[in-house]
Design an enzyme around this catalytic site. Sequence first.
Site: not given
Ligand code: FE
Length: 199
Positions: A103, A106-108
């Site tokens: 991602c 961000c951190s999906c």
């Molecule tokens: Fe994300």
Amino acid sequence: MSQSPTTERPPVALRTEALEQILVERGLVDPAVMDAYIRTYEQDVGPMNGAKVVARAWTDPDYRQRLLDDGTGAIAELGFKGSQGEHIVVLENTPTEHHVVVCTLCSCYPWPVLGLPPNWYKDPAYRARVVREPRAVLAEMGLSLADDVAIHVSDSSSEVRYMVLPERPEGTEAWSEEQLAAVVTRDAMVGVATVSATQ
Ligand code: FE
């Protein structure tokens, strides 16, 4: 002289606690609900769910096809659904095509099948570099792919979360679904590792 407990803990942990305290004091979160949520993702939801999906796909060709056609639906057949998993796309690795997930924003991450993302997945260096030089990043993480293997990087978002269906290791033809699930790792389902029959 003994150190006070607070000096031994990282600043981020202290900041998190302070934030939690304020949210609780103002009645914005219920600590019992939050504890239950954390417990769920620590104990009940994690890569073991994804591993069951992979093992099923390896042993049931019809399921594999459904999984590739409609990841969310096929994953829900095994009872895995919920937050951060509303639209999961499954990418199949083959001897000539390798998928890796990131991602960049961000951190999906697909929580229902993989749980919470590991720290390296959230690291700005991984997020930036795996797009530009995936072969080098994978090699640094211990996965050296032959030059004739094409690497595809898929960027997760709030709309789509990806999970990799790794290749089934050789020598596992007689294994049960449970045995297979036991060797499938989180990293293999993000695409930064392959599955080995000897794990
Ligand atoms: Fe994300």
